[in-house]
Design a protein around this motif. Structure first.
Motif, PDB file in Angstrom:
ATOM      1  N   THR A 121       0.852  -1.181   0.000  1.00  4.11           N
ATOM      2  CA  THR A 121       0.000   0.000   0.000  1.00  4.11           C
ATOM      3  C   THR A 121       0.889   1.231   0.000  1.00  4.11           C
ATOM      4  N   ASN A 276       1.446  -5.256   2.761  1.00  2.00           N
ATOM      5  CA  ASN A 276       0.125  -5.556   3.330  1.00  2.00           C
ATOM      6  C   ASN A 276       0.180  -6.663   4.361  1.00  2.00           C
ATOM      7  N   TYR A 285       1.182  -2.508  12.694  1.00  2.00           N
ATOM      8  CA  TYR A 285      -0.090  -1.783  12.644  1.00  2.00           C
ATOM      9  C   TYR A 285      -0.084  -0.626  13.640  1.00  2.00           C
ATOM     10  N   GLU A 314      -7.799   9.287   5.767  1.00  2.00           N
ATOM     11  CA  GLU A 314      -8.074   8.453   4.605  1.00  2.00           C
ATOM     12  C   GLU A 314      -7.062   7.308   4.532  1.00  2.00           C
ATOM     13  N   GLY A 317      -7.794   4.729   7.008  1.00  2.00           N
ATOM     14  CA  GLY A 317      -8.874   3.878   6.524  1.00  2.00           C
ATOM     15  C   GLY A 317      -8.342   2.773   5.626  1.00  2.00           C
ATOM     16  N   LYS A 318      -7.417   3.156   4.753  1.00  2.37           N
ATOM     17  CA  LYS A 318      -6.814   2.170   3.843  1.00  2.37           C
ATOM     18  C   LYS A 318      -6.128   1.064   4.632  1.00  2.37           C
ATOM     19  N   ASP A 320      -6.657   0.232   7.812  1.00  2.00           N
ATOM     20  CA  ASP A 320      -7.630  -0.555   8.581  1.00  2.00           C
ATOM     21  C   ASP A 320      -8.306  -1.603   7.715  1.00  2.00           C
ATOM     22  N   SER A 321      -8.591  -1.236   6.468  1.00  2.00           N
ATOM     23  CA  SER A 321      -9.303  -2.163   5.597  1.00  2.00           C
ATOM     24  C   SER A 321      -8.467  -3.392   5.260  1.00  2.00           C
ATOM     25  N   LEU A 322      -7.167  -3.317   5.540  1.00  4.44           N
ATOM     26  CA  LEU A 322      -6.302  -4.456   5.235  1.00  4.44           C
ATOM     27  C   LEU A 322      -6.344  -5.520   6.328  1.00  4.44           C
ATOM     28  N   ARG A 323      -6.871  -5.146   7.488  1.00  2.00           N
ATOM     29  CA  ARG A 323      -6.828  -6.066   8.623  1.00  2.00           C
ATOM     30  C   ARG A 323      -8.022  -7.001   8.661  1.00  2.00           C
TER      31      ARG A 323
END
Lengths: 323, 292
Positions: A121, A276, A285, A314, A317-318, A320-323
């Protein structure tokens, strides 16, 4: 001959011992010892965060790591400086969790990552404004367009004196100081300003931006460009040249103009690339969350410009969405 | 009858003394030049670095604030590195030298190896860094550890130690060998009791000078991925590390001038360690060389 065989054997043995030892010594071992009976057991994670890459991004990540480390003693953060390219090479090899870069990732680096099965990312962590500066006594250059910059810096153009750029300017030869060809700063400048053209051959190149600062402060006809931090530190001894942006306005680099995007096209983002898979690791993290919370302020402390709050949210958010 | 023409000598004497004085002056200028440059460097470093040099500097980690930036991780990292480099390089270097001087036959193969050792001493250190990266870090999977860095630097200084040790072994007088053999000593006994004791001052001096070079190297370590920011001390040889020259290099490149002063303090510490190491070399040489 026997003796030689013996010493060869010893070398091999030594190396083998070394190689074997690694398996149980390093990465995975450190996570289970310590902190089982601390009071805030929920908060304490441990582990390693390995960061490497650009020397331009280093001060920001150093600042973040320093602060992070003082509140998270069980997580060991390390930052190396191998340059943007060197950092990616280690990232591609899976040796690092986060790669710092002062340029965006190249196509061939992308495909190498793909080949190794590493998803990543990209996060823009801060902004830098390449500052074009001239000597303190240079009172004639009041603004420059990108086109003029191109004329001045291109080897193929016939500009050698200030009067070649503008007839009202003195008929004296321009002295050029530029970051070395290995640096991301040079890459960015040549992409935005020079295009296909070669940089002036008599330009003094240096990997150390302080050398450029000294060059321009010591030469009345000097011109140079470098990161905003170096201009900020030497404000009193230099004149910064306002650069005409896309809207036709001449803009000086400053915290405000760089952040708002008025100072363009010489503003550039600083990137971090995160594997990632590493985000699944609590230590990484936590570190990233901390980074995105504080990068703006810390970047400004070390001479860069932060983004607005929204940008970091933002990015969070990116992540967090990976977890 | 005298073949000495006094008058001729008298006439030429002026020119000859002049020549003498001229050359003396030239050589004197040479040494003055190097001393002046060294002096200027030291004065600059000390005047810049002394303000920042205090106990805190030695006991804290790197920081974004120049006032708080410390050298601890770098000093400890360099010492850790020496723990690997010193035994590995001295053992391998002296071993190689003994083999080449005492056991190897003088054939084409030996001469080929000999030539390569001398050539290796001139290979740029970055190349050794690349070697370390592919071999130790990647192939041996040592990672960016003290072990990988130490072995890389060992290889880097190995040729210097080999050449110095060979030189020292070669200077042991032949009489002593023959005497030893005449007494019925075996080859190994001769090496251990006769050759090594008298060669040890030369070997140690060469080794310590080589180690001093290792402690000042940056390029190969950057190549294998030594770190720049690290806020903990390595616990074993598999941990990541940073060393003094890397920190100094990083500080000198910073935009803030105060960091340049911090770098100067770092240089002072590094110089101090180097002086100590070299003094030890001189001490050892003097102590042992009195034996014969």
């Amino acid at each position: 001959m026997q003796k030689k065989m013996l010493s060869l054997f010893m070398l091999v043995a030594l190396i083998l011992i070394a190689a074997c030892g690694n398996g149980d010594g390093s990465d995975n071992g450190s996570s289970e010892n310590s902190n089982e009976n601390t009071s805030e057991a929920a908060e304490t994670t441990s582990g390693d965060v390995a960061i490497d890459g650009s020397s331009t991004v280093f001060p920001i990540m150093e600042a973040v790591s320093e602060e992070f480390q003082s509140s998270h003693e069980d997580i060991r953060v390390t930052v190396g400086v191998s340059g943007s390219g060197g950092g990616f090479e280690k990232f591609i090899n899976g040796e690092t969790d986060i790669s710092n870069a002062s340029r965006s990732i190249k196509e061939e680096e992308k495909s190498a990552l793909e080949e190794n099965g590493i998803d990543f990312t990209e996060i823009e962590i801060a902004l830098d404004g390449l500052s074009v500066v001239v000597n303190e006594e240079n009172d004639w250059v009041d603004e420059l367009t990108i086109e003029q910059l191109k004329q001045i810096w291109s080897e193929s153009s016939d500009v050698t004196t200030w009067s070649d750029v503008n007839e009202e300017w003195p008929d004296e030869e321009i002295e050029f100081f530029s970051p070395g060809t290995d640096s991301g700063t040079y890459d960015y400048f040549s992409e935005v300003v020079l295009g296909e053209n070669q940089i002036k051959r008599d330009a003094a190149l240096s990997e150390d931006d302080n050398v450029l600062v000294n060059g321009v402060t010591g030469d009345q006809n000097g011109i140079a460009y470098f990161g905003y931090a170096y201009y900020l530190e030497n404000k009193e001894d230099l004149n910064v040249v306002p650069i005409v942006n896309g809207d036709g306005e001449a803009v000086e680099p400053s915290q405000v103009t760089i952040q708002s995007g008025e100072y363009e096209p010489l503003s550039r983002p600083m990137y971090i690339y995160v594997a990632n898979e590493s985000v699944q690791n609590d230590a990484v993290y936590d570190f990233l969350t901390y980074t995105l919370d504080n990068a703006g302020t810390l970047a400004e402390e070390v001479g860069y410009v932060g983004f607005t709050e929204d940008h970091y949210q933002e990015a969070q958010g990116k992540i967090d969405s990976l977890r | 009858m005298s073949s000495i023409d006094k008058q001729l000598i008298q006439r030429k004497m002026g020119k000859r003394t002049f020549q003498n004085k001229l050359l003396k002056a030239i050589f004197f200028m040479c040494i003055i030049f190097s001393i002046l440059v060294l002096g200027a460097l030291i004065i600059r470093v000390v005047s810049q670095g002394i303000t920042h040099l205090d106990w805190n500097f030695l006991t804290s980690f790197a920081s974004r604030f120049p006032e708080e930036a410390g050298f601890k991780a770098a000093v400890v990292g360099s010492l850790w590195l020496m723990v690997i480099v010193a035994p590995v390089s001295v053992f391998l270097g002296v071993g190689t030298a003994i083999y080449l001087e005492e056991y190897a036959k003088d054939n084409r193969f030996t001469r080929f190896i000999q030539m390569n050792i001398s050539n290796l001493a001139g290979v740029p250190s970055v190349v050794f860094g690349l070697l370390g990266l592919t071999f130790f870090v990647r192939l041996m999977e040592m990672g960016r550890s003290i072990m990988a860095g130490g072995l890389t630097l060992s290889l880097l200084i190995l040729p210097i130690i080999v050449v110095a040790a060979q030189e020292a072994i070669r200077s042991v007088p032949n009489d002593q060998y023959e005497a030893s053999f005449a007494m019925g000593a075996s080859k190994w006994q001769t090496i251990r009791r006769i050759v090594l004791p008298s060669a040890i001052p030369g070997i140690l001096t060469g080794s310590i000078l080589a180690l001093s070079r290792a402690i000042g190297e940056t390029a190969p370590l950057l190549m294998i991925g030594a770190l720049t920011f690290i806020a903990y001390l390595p616990e074993n040889v598999w941990d990541g590390f940073t060393v003094m020259p890397i920190q100094i290099f990083n500080w000198t490149g910073r935009p803030q001038e105060e960091f340049h002063f911090v770098a100067a303090s770092g240089i002072m510490i590094l110089l101090f360690l180097l002086i100590i190491m070299n003094s030890v070399a001189i001490y050892i040489r003097n102590k042992f060389s009195k034996r014969y």
